[in-house]
Scaffold this motif. Structure first.
Motif, short mmCIF file in Angstrom:
data_model
loop_
_atom_site.label_atom_id
_atom_site.label_comp_id
_atom_site.label_asym_id
_atom_site.label_seq_id
_atom_site.Cartn_x
_atom_site.Cartn_y
_atom_site.Cartn_z
N UNK A 205 0.85 -1.19 0.00
CA UNK A 205 0.00 0.00 0.00
C UNK A 205 0.88 1.24 0.00
N UNK A 206 0.97 1.99 -1.13
CA UNK A 206 1.83 3.17 -1.19
C UNK A 206 1.21 4.35 -0.44
N UNK A 207 2.07 5.16 0.17
CA UNK A 207 1.60 6.32 0.91
C UNK A 207 2.11 7.63 0.31
N UNK A 208 3.41 7.71 0.00
CA UNK A 208 3.99 8.92 -0.58
C UNK A 208 5.17 8.53 -1.46
N UNK A 209 5.56 9.52 -2.29
CA UNK A 209 6.68 9.29 -3.20
C UNK A 209 7.69 10.42 -3.05
N UNK A 210 8.93 10.07 -3.31
CA UNK A 210 10.00 11.07 -3.37
C UNK A 210 10.53 11.09 -4.80
N UNK A 211 10.33 12.22 -5.46
CA UNK A 211 10.75 12.36 -6.86
C UNK A 211 12.08 13.11 -6.89
N UNK A 212 13.06 12.53 -7.55
CA UNK A 212 14.36 13.16 -7.69
C UNK A 212 14.74 13.23 -9.16
N UNK A 213 15.31 14.37 -9.57
CA UNK A 213 15.88 14.53 -10.91
C UNK A 213 17.38 14.65 -10.73
N UNK A 214 18.15 13.74 -11.35
CA UNK A 214 19.60 13.71 -11.23
C UNK A 214 20.23 13.93 -12.60
N UNK A 215 21.47 14.41 -12.60
CA UNK A 215 22.15 14.59 -13.88
C UNK A 215 22.54 13.25 -14.50
N UNK A 216 22.61 12.20 -13.67
CA UNK A 216 22.90 10.83 -14.12
C UNK A 216 22.53 9.90 -12.97
N UNK A 217 22.39 8.61 -13.20
CA UNK A 217 22.09 7.69 -12.09
C UNK A 217 23.13 7.81 -10.98
N UNK A 218 22.66 7.96 -9.76
CA UNK A 218 23.52 8.13 -8.58
C UNK A 218 24.41 9.37 -8.70
N UNK A 219 23.93 10.37 -9.46
CA UNK A 219 24.73 11.57 -9.67
C UNK A 219 24.23 12.75 -8.87
N UNK A 220 24.51 13.96 -9.36
CA UNK A 220 24.17 15.20 -8.67
C UNK A 220 22.68 15.49 -8.78
N UNK A 221 22.09 15.95 -7.69
CA UNK A 221 20.66 16.23 -7.68
C UNK A 221 20.37 17.55 -8.39
N UNK A 222 19.38 17.53 -9.29
CA UNK A 222 18.93 18.73 -9.99
C UNK A 222 17.58 19.21 -9.45
N UNK A 223 16.89 18.37 -8.71
CA UNK A 223 15.59 18.73 -8.17
C UNK A 223 15.01 17.59 -7.37
N UNK A 224 14.18 17.91 -6.35
CA UNK A 224 13.56 16.88 -5.53
C UNK A 224 12.27 17.42 -4.95
N UNK A 225 11.28 16.51 -4.81
CA UNK A 225 10.02 16.91 -4.18
C UNK A 225 9.31 15.66 -3.68
N UNK A 226 8.64 15.81 -2.53
CA UNK A 226 7.86 14.71 -1.93
C UNK A 226 6.40 14.95 -2.24
N UNK A 227 5.73 13.90 -2.79
CA UNK A 227 4.33 14.01 -3.17
C UNK A 227 3.56 12.84 -2.58
N UNK A 228 2.30 13.09 -2.27
CA UNK A 228 1.45 12.05 -1.71
C UNK A 228 0.87 11.17 -2.82
#
Length: 234
Positions: A205-228
């Motif tokens: 049963x999912x409750x919330x998600x964390x969305x991340x935009x990275x420049x590459x897998x396991x790379x530098x974060x370009x953006x992040x947001x938590x959504x229900x």
């Protein structure tokens, strides 16, 4: 006085002179004869020889065949002309449809730009190169559908990166669990709308998600947001 007398024979034509043909008539007849001779000579020397019956038949058959070929070629030309006209009309119709589609796309893009301007800003806009302006996650039985809107300010060229989504929830036993979906490759210009679906365990049963935009897998974060996550019984 009464001497011997000579017998006198009666001749009715005695007093008449023999008449000759006039000179002009002779010249006229001579001209006719010379003209005929000249025509015959010209025919023999300059004109082609006369054809035999067999040769005339062959020529007539050749002419009939050539005329049939000419008629066939003319029909083929008319058929090709109709095809060209049909293709030209179809091309014009497609060009008109393409122009209408391009106008509709420009209008849709303009409408989307206005709509994006009405979205609330990303809370971390000052820290993020890519803003996560909005997102919707809808949980169904065994899957999670999503739509995410990304934007950039003063984008001069596409920004390559990947999107990672971590889904937090509980299993059927109530144990907290976090699942991570496969990375999604991105090329973000001034805006990008990503939609898709990911598989979930039946007992999760999912409750919330964390969305991340990275420049590459396991790379530098370009953006992040938590959504229900929204849920549905379907």
């Amino acid at each position: 006085m009464f001497g011997s007398r000579k017998a006198v024979t009666f001749d009715p034509y005695r007093g008449r002179r023999k008449r000759k043909l006039p000179v002009w008539l002779l010249l006229l007849l001579l001209g006719f004869a010379l003209g005929i001779a000249a025509v015959i000579a010209v025919e023999q020397k300059l004109l082609p020889p006369r054809l035999s019956a067999a040769e005339s038949h062959v020529i007539r058959e050749s002419f009939a065949k050539a005329d049939a070929d000419r008629t066939r070629l003319q029909q083929e030309r008319d058929s090709l002309q109709r095809q060209v006209e049909k293709i030209s009309a179809e091309t014009q119709r497609r060009d008109a449809a393409l122009s209408a589609a391009q106008n509709a796309a420009r209008q849709a893009r303009a409408d989307l730009t206005v709509l994006l301007a009405t979205l609330p800003p990303d809370p971390r806009a000052a820290q993020n190169a890519v803003e996560i302006r909005a997102g919707r996650f809808l949980a169904r039985r065994g899957s999670l559908d999503y739509e995410i809107v990304l934007t950039r300010r003063q984008a001069s060229k596409p920004l390559a990166g990947v999107m990672m989504v971590a889904v937090a929830g509980t299993s059927s036993t109530g144990k907290p669990t976090t699942l991570t979906m496969e990375p999604v490759n991105l090329a973000v210009e001034d805006h990008e709308i990503i939609s898709g679906s990911m598989r979930l365990p039946e007992d999760f049963t999912p409750r919330q998600t964390t969305v991340q935009v990275l420049d590459r897998p396991a790379g530098r974060s370009l953006g992040m947001r938590v959504l229900t996550v929204e849920s549905t019984k379907a």
